[in-house]
Design an enzyme around this catalytic site. Sequence first.
Site, short mmCIF file in Angstrom:
data_model
loop_
_atom_site.label_atom_id
_atom_site.label_comp_id
_atom_site.label_asym_id
_atom_site.label_seq_id
_atom_site.Cartn_x
_atom_site.Cartn_y
_atom_site.Cartn_z
N SER A 141 0.86 -1.19 0.00
CA SER A 141 0.00 0.00 0.00
C SER A 141 0.89 1.23 0.00
CB SER A 141 -0.87 0.01 1.26
OG SER A 141 -1.50 1.27 1.43
N TYR A 154 -2.17 0.35 10.88
CA TYR A 154 -2.30 -0.16 9.51
C TYR A 154 -1.04 0.18 8.71
CZ TYR A 154 -3.84 -0.85 4.70
OH TYR A 154 -3.91 -1.26 3.39
#
Length: 256
Positions: A141, A154
Amino acid sequence: MNKTALVTGASSGIGAATARVLAQQGYNLVITGRRTDRLQLLCDELERLYGVRVHVLGFDIQDRFQTENALEALPDHFRQIDLLVNNAGLAAGFEHIDQGDPSDWERMIDTNVKGLLYVTRVVSQWMIARGEGGHIVNIGSIAGTQPYENGAVYCASKHAVHALSQGMRADLLEYGIRVSEIRPGMVETEFSLVRFHGDRRRASEVYRGVEPLTGENIADIVGWVVSLPPHININDIEVMPSQQASAYRTFRSKKK
Ligand code: NDP
Ligand code: 8X3
Protein backbone atom coordinates in the site's frame (compact mmCIF):
# COMPACT_ATOMS: atom_id res chain seq x y z
CA MET A 1 0.42 -27.37 -18.99
CA ASN A 2 -1.45 -24.61 -17.15
CA LYS A 3 0.32 -22.77 -14.39
CA THR A 4 -1.17 -22.62 -10.90
CA ALA A 5 -1.68 -19.50 -8.78
CA LEU A 6 -2.74 -19.15 -5.17
CA VAL A 7 -4.55 -15.90 -4.35
CA THR A 8 -5.27 -15.06 -0.70
CA GLY A 9 -8.30 -12.94 0.10
CA ALA A 10 -10.10 -13.81 -3.14
CA SER A 11 -13.61 -13.49 -1.71
CA SER A 12 -13.73 -9.75 -2.39
CA GLY A 13 -12.13 -6.69 -3.97
CA ILE A 14 -8.62 -6.87 -5.39
CA GLY A 15 -8.25 -10.59 -4.70
CA ALA A 16 -11.45 -11.61 -6.50
CA ALA A 17 -10.55 -9.39 -9.47
CA THR A 18 -7.04 -10.83 -9.56
CA ALA A 19 -8.39 -14.38 -9.59
CA ARG A 20 -10.55 -13.41 -12.60
CA VAL A 21 -7.60 -11.93 -14.52
CA LEU A 22 -5.38 -14.91 -13.78
CA ALA A 23 -8.10 -17.36 -14.82
CA GLN A 24 -8.42 -15.43 -18.10
CA GLN A 25 -4.66 -15.93 -18.51
CA GLY A 26 -5.19 -19.69 -18.10
CA TYR A 27 -3.97 -20.18 -14.53
CA ASN A 28 -5.48 -22.94 -12.43
CA LEU A 29 -6.25 -21.36 -9.08
CA VAL A 30 -6.33 -21.89 -5.36
CA ILE A 31 -8.53 -19.16 -3.91
CA THR A 32 -8.59 -18.50 -0.18
CA GLY A 33 -10.51 -16.52 2.42
CA ARG A 34 -12.96 -17.13 5.26
CA ARG A 35 -16.19 -16.59 3.28
CA THR A 36 -16.24 -19.89 1.44
CA ASP A 37 -19.76 -19.30 0.06
CA ARG A 38 -18.40 -16.41 -1.99
CA LEU A 39 -15.29 -18.34 -2.96
CA GLN A 40 -17.45 -21.23 -4.19
CA LEU A 41 -19.46 -18.86 -6.42
CA LEU A 42 -16.23 -17.46 -7.84
CA CYS A 43 -14.88 -20.97 -8.34
CA ASP A 44 -17.99 -21.98 -10.32
CA GLU A 45 -17.81 -18.80 -12.41
CA LEU A 46 -14.12 -19.20 -13.29
CA GLU A 47 -14.36 -22.91 -14.10
CA ARG A 48 -17.40 -22.26 -16.31
CA LEU A 49 -16.03 -19.20 -18.14
CA TYR A 50 -12.37 -20.11 -18.55
CA GLY A 51 -12.20 -23.90 -18.29
CA VAL A 52 -9.53 -23.74 -15.58
CA ARG A 53 -9.43 -25.81 -12.37
CA VAL A 54 -10.15 -23.90 -9.17
CA HIS A 55 -9.79 -25.10 -5.58
CA VAL A 56 -11.49 -23.27 -2.70
CA LEU A 57 -9.57 -23.13 0.56
CA GLY A 58 -11.34 -21.64 3.58
CA PHE A 59 -9.20 -20.61 6.52
CA ASP A 60 -8.50 -17.70 8.81
CA ILE A 61 -5.03 -16.51 7.84
CA GLN A 62 -4.49 -15.11 11.35
CA ASP A 63 -4.31 -18.65 12.70
CA ARG A 64 -1.01 -20.30 11.83
CA PHE A 65 -2.14 -23.87 12.42
CA GLN A 66 -5.39 -23.42 10.45
CA THR A 67 -3.38 -21.86 7.62
CA GLU A 68 -0.71 -24.55 7.53
CA ASN A 69 -3.22 -27.39 7.86
CA ALA A 70 -5.36 -26.00 5.05
CA LEU A 71 -2.36 -25.62 2.74
CA GLU A 72 -0.95 -29.04 3.61
CA ALA A 73 -4.32 -30.62 2.77
CA LEU A 74 -4.21 -29.34 -0.81
CA PRO A 75 -4.33 -32.08 -3.45
CA ASP A 76 -0.91 -32.69 -5.04
CA HIS A 77 -1.59 -30.98 -8.36
CA PHE A 78 -2.71 -27.78 -6.60
CA ARG A 79 0.55 -27.66 -4.64
CA GLN A 80 2.58 -27.06 -7.80
CA ILE A 81 2.25 -23.33 -7.26
CA ASP A 82 3.93 -21.02 -9.77
CA LEU A 83 2.46 -17.78 -8.47
CA LEU A 84 1.45 -16.65 -4.99
CA VAL A 85 -0.52 -13.42 -4.63
CA ASN A 86 -0.40 -12.31 -0.98
CA ASN A 87 -3.45 -10.08 -0.99
CA ALA A 88 -5.54 -10.85 2.12
CA GLY A 89 -5.50 -7.88 4.44
CA LEU A 90 -7.44 -5.14 6.11
CA ALA A 91 -7.48 -1.91 8.02
CA ALA A 92 -9.54 -1.85 11.21
CA GLY A 93 -10.32 1.40 12.98
CA PHE A 94 -9.31 4.99 12.29
CA GLU A 95 -8.23 6.91 15.35
CA HIS A 96 -5.26 8.36 17.19
CA ILE A 97 -2.92 5.87 18.80
CA ASP A 98 -4.10 6.58 22.37
CA GLN A 99 -7.68 5.76 21.33
CA GLY A 100 -6.89 2.62 19.32
CA ASP A 101 -8.57 -0.70 20.04
CA PRO A 102 -5.95 -3.40 20.67
CA SER A 103 -8.19 -6.04 19.09
CA ASP A 104 -8.16 -3.99 15.84
CA TRP A 105 -4.36 -3.76 16.08
CA GLU A 106 -4.08 -7.50 16.55
CA ARG A 107 -6.35 -8.23 13.55
CA MET A 108 -4.25 -5.99 11.31
CA ILE A 109 -0.89 -7.30 12.43
CA ASP A 110 -2.03 -10.93 12.52
CA THR A 111 -3.57 -10.72 9.05
CA ASN A 112 -1.40 -8.30 7.10
CA VAL A 113 1.96 -9.35 8.49
CA LYS A 114 1.81 -12.72 10.24
CA GLY A 115 -0.75 -14.24 7.87
CA LEU A 116 1.32 -13.24 4.86
CA LEU A 117 4.36 -14.85 6.51
CA TYR A 118 2.56 -18.12 7.31
CA VAL A 119 1.42 -18.58 3.70
CA THR A 120 4.71 -17.45 2.21
CA ARG A 121 6.78 -19.85 4.30
CA VAL A 122 4.85 -22.91 3.16
CA VAL A 123 4.47 -21.90 -0.49
CA SER A 124 8.08 -20.72 -0.91
CA GLN A 125 9.26 -24.08 0.50
CA TRP A 126 7.17 -25.84 -2.16
CA MET A 127 8.53 -23.58 -4.89
CA ILE A 128 12.13 -24.20 -3.80
CA ALA A 129 11.61 -27.98 -3.57
CA ARG A 130 10.14 -28.04 -7.07
CA GLY A 131 13.09 -26.13 -8.51
CA GLU A 132 11.17 -24.34 -11.23
CA GLY A 133 11.31 -20.81 -9.86
CA GLY A 134 8.12 -18.94 -9.15
CA HIS A 135 6.69 -15.52 -8.51
CA ILE A 136 5.31 -13.93 -5.34
CA VAL A 137 3.28 -10.73 -5.60
CA ASN A 138 2.60 -8.88 -2.36
CA ILE A 139 -0.21 -6.34 -2.21
CA GLY A 140 1.30 -3.55 -0.15
CA SER A 141 0.00 0.00 0.00
CA ILE A 142 1.05 3.62 -0.19
CA ALA A 143 0.58 3.27 3.57
CA GLY A 144 3.74 1.15 3.44
CA THR A 145 5.88 4.23 2.89
CA GLN A 146 3.60 7.12 3.96
CA PRO A 147 2.35 6.89 7.55
CA TYR A 148 -0.71 9.04 8.14
CA GLU A 149 -2.77 10.32 11.06
CA ASN A 150 -5.31 7.83 12.45
CA GLY A 151 -3.67 4.95 10.59
CA ALA A 152 -0.48 4.28 12.52
CA VAL A 153 -0.95 0.55 13.01
CA TYR A 154 -2.30 -0.16 9.51
CA CYS A 155 0.60 1.86 8.10
CA ALA A 156 3.04 -0.04 10.31
CA SER A 157 1.66 -3.33 9.02
CA LYS A 158 2.10 -2.19 5.41
CA HIS A 159 5.60 -0.87 6.19
CA ALA A 160 6.27 -4.44 7.29
CA VAL A 161 4.95 -5.75 3.96
CA HIS A 162 7.25 -3.30 2.17
CA ALA A 163 10.27 -4.49 4.17
CA LEU A 164 9.31 -8.14 3.79
CA SER A 165 8.97 -7.77 0.03
CA GLN A 166 12.53 -6.48 -0.22
CA GLY A 167 13.91 -9.08 2.18
CA MET A 168 12.05 -11.94 0.51
CA ARG A 169 13.37 -10.84 -2.88
CA ALA A 170 16.92 -11.15 -1.58
CA ASP A 171 16.28 -14.49 0.14
CA LEU A 172 14.59 -16.14 -2.83
CA LEU A 173 16.82 -14.75 -5.58
CA GLU A 174 18.99 -17.86 -5.93
CA TYR A 175 15.92 -20.03 -6.52
CA GLY A 176 14.64 -17.97 -9.43
CA ILE A 177 11.63 -16.85 -7.40
CA ARG A 178 10.66 -13.29 -8.26
CA VAL A 179 9.09 -11.05 -5.64
CA SER A 180 7.04 -8.02 -6.68
CA GLU A 181 5.11 -5.55 -4.58
CA ILE A 182 2.11 -3.53 -5.78
CA ARG A 183 1.37 -0.54 -3.56
CA PRO A 184 -2.00 1.05 -4.37
CA GLY A 185 -3.55 4.23 -3.10
CA MET A 186 -7.31 4.54 -2.93
CA VAL A 187 -9.14 1.48 -4.35
CA GLU A 188 -12.90 1.18 -3.90
CA THR A 189 -13.57 -2.29 -2.49
CA GLU A 190 -14.94 -3.46 0.86
CA PHE A 191 -11.76 -2.08 2.43
CA SER A 192 -13.30 1.09 3.93
CA LEU A 193 -16.45 -0.72 5.05
CA VAL A 194 -14.21 -3.09 7.01
CA ARG A 195 -12.04 -0.24 8.31
CA PHE A 196 -15.12 1.60 9.64
CA HIS A 197 -16.65 -1.57 11.11
CA GLY A 198 -19.57 -1.66 8.66
CA ASP A 199 -20.43 2.07 8.72
CA ARG A 200 -21.48 2.63 5.07
CA ARG A 201 -21.71 6.41 5.37
CA ARG A 202 -18.15 6.80 6.62
CA ALA A 203 -16.92 4.28 4.07
CA SER A 204 -18.50 6.10 1.12
CA GLU A 205 -17.12 9.44 2.38
CA VAL A 206 -13.60 8.14 1.64
CA TYR A 207 -14.37 8.18 -2.09
CA ARG A 208 -16.39 11.43 -2.18
CA GLY A 209 -15.53 13.53 -5.22
CA VAL A 210 -12.87 11.09 -6.41
CA GLU A 211 -12.78 8.48 -9.12
CA PRO A 212 -10.95 5.79 -7.16
CA LEU A 213 -9.08 2.83 -8.55
CA THR A 214 -11.01 -0.43 -8.81
CA GLY A 215 -10.02 -3.93 -7.85
CA GLU A 216 -9.95 -4.67 -11.58
CA ASN A 217 -7.37 -1.90 -12.15
CA ILE A 218 -5.02 -3.51 -9.62
CA ALA A 219 -5.74 -6.99 -10.97
CA ASP A 220 -4.74 -5.85 -14.47
CA ILE A 221 -1.42 -4.62 -13.06
CA VAL A 222 -0.83 -7.95 -11.34
CA GLY A 223 -1.70 -9.69 -14.61
CA TRP A 224 0.88 -7.59 -16.46
CA VAL A 225 3.63 -8.01 -13.84
CA VAL A 226 3.32 -11.79 -13.93
CA SER A 227 3.17 -11.97 -17.72
CA LEU A 228 6.66 -10.51 -18.23
CA PRO A 229 9.52 -12.80 -19.33
CA PRO A 230 11.32 -14.58 -16.46
CA HIS A 231 14.44 -12.39 -16.67
CA ILE A 232 12.42 -9.25 -15.82
CA ASN A 233 11.15 -8.47 -12.35
CA ILE A 234 8.99 -5.51 -11.42
CA ASN A 235 10.18 -4.87 -7.87
CA ASP A 236 7.68 -2.27 -6.83
CA ILE A 237 4.77 -0.34 -8.32
CA GLU A 238 3.07 2.57 -6.59
CA VAL A 239 -0.28 3.35 -8.20
CA MET A 240 -2.96 5.91 -7.28
CA PRO A 241 -6.06 7.48 -8.75
CA SER A 242 -5.23 10.55 -10.85
CA GLN A 243 -6.92 12.67 -8.20
CA GLN A 244 -4.56 11.47 -5.46
CA ALA A 245 -0.98 12.73 -5.15
CA SER A 246 -0.04 11.00 -1.90
CA ALA A 247 -1.60 9.64 1.28
CA TYR A 248 -1.78 13.28 2.38
CA ARG A 249 -3.21 15.03 -0.69
CA THR A 250 -6.37 14.16 -2.61
CA PHE A 251 -8.24 16.51 -4.92
CA ARG A 252 -12.01 16.09 -4.52
CA SER A 253 -14.22 17.52 -7.23
CA LYS A 254 -17.56 19.03 -6.21
CA LYS A 255 -19.45 16.66 -8.53
CA LYS A 256 -20.10 12.95 -7.77
P1 NDP B 1 -11.54 -6.24 0.71
O1 NDP B 1 -12.03 -6.00 2.11
O2 NDP B 1 -12.50 -6.06 -0.40
O3 NDP B 1 -10.88 -7.69 0.62
C1 NDP B 1 -10.06 -8.20 1.65
C2 NDP B 1 -9.85 -9.70 1.44
O4 NDP B 1 -8.95 -10.17 2.48
C3 NDP B 1 -11.13 -10.50 1.54
O5 NDP B 1 -11.16 -11.47 0.53
C4 NDP B 1 -11.04 -11.15 2.90
O6 NDP B 1 -11.64 -12.45 2.89
C5 NDP B 1 -9.52 -11.33 3.06
N1 NDP B 1 -9.19 -11.43 4.48
C6 NDP B 1 -9.29 -10.45 5.42
N2 NDP B 1 -9.04 -10.96 6.64
C7 NDP B 1 -8.79 -12.30 6.47
C8 NDP B 1 -8.50 -13.37 7.36
N3 NDP B 1 -8.38 -13.18 8.69
N4 NDP B 1 -8.32 -14.60 6.85
C9 NDP B 1 -8.42 -14.81 5.52
N5 NDP B 1 -8.70 -13.84 4.62
C10 NDP B 1 -8.89 -12.60 5.11
O7 NDP B 1 -10.31 -5.24 0.55
P2 NDP B 1 -9.25 -5.02 -0.66
O8 NDP B 1 -9.54 -5.90 -1.80
O9 NDP B 1 -9.17 -3.57 -0.88
O10 NDP B 1 -7.92 -5.45 0.08
C11 NDP B 1 -7.00 -6.38 -0.45
C12 NDP B 1 -5.59 -5.95 -0.08
O11 NDP B 1 -5.32 -4.70 -0.71
C13 NDP B 1 -5.35 -5.73 1.41
O12 NDP B 1 -4.10 -6.27 1.75
C14 NDP B 1 -5.33 -4.22 1.55
O13 NDP B 1 -4.56 -3.79 2.64
C15 NDP B 1 -4.71 -3.83 0.23
N6 NDP B 1 -4.93 -2.46 -0.20
C16 NDP B 1 -6.19 -1.96 -0.36
C17 NDP B 1 -6.38 -0.65 -0.77
C18 NDP B 1 -7.72 -0.03 -0.89
O14 NDP B 1 -7.80 1.22 -0.91
N7 NDP B 1 -8.80 -0.81 -1.00
C19 NDP B 1 -5.22 0.19 -1.09
C20 NDP B 1 -3.96 -0.42 -0.87
C21 NDP B 1 -3.83 -1.70 -0.47
P3 NDP B 1 -12.67 -12.99 4.02
O15 NDP B 1 -13.29 -11.80 4.68
O16 NDP B 1 -13.61 -13.84 3.26
O17 NDP B 1 -11.81 -13.79 4.95
C1 8X3 C 1 -5.12 1.45 1.58
C2 8X3 C 1 -4.82 2.83 1.08
O1 8X3 C 1 -4.43 5.23 1.81
O2 8X3 C 1 -6.30 4.01 2.84
O3 8X3 C 1 -3.97 0.77 1.84
O4 8X3 C 1 -4.03 3.52 3.45
S1 8X3 C 1 -4.89 3.93 2.36
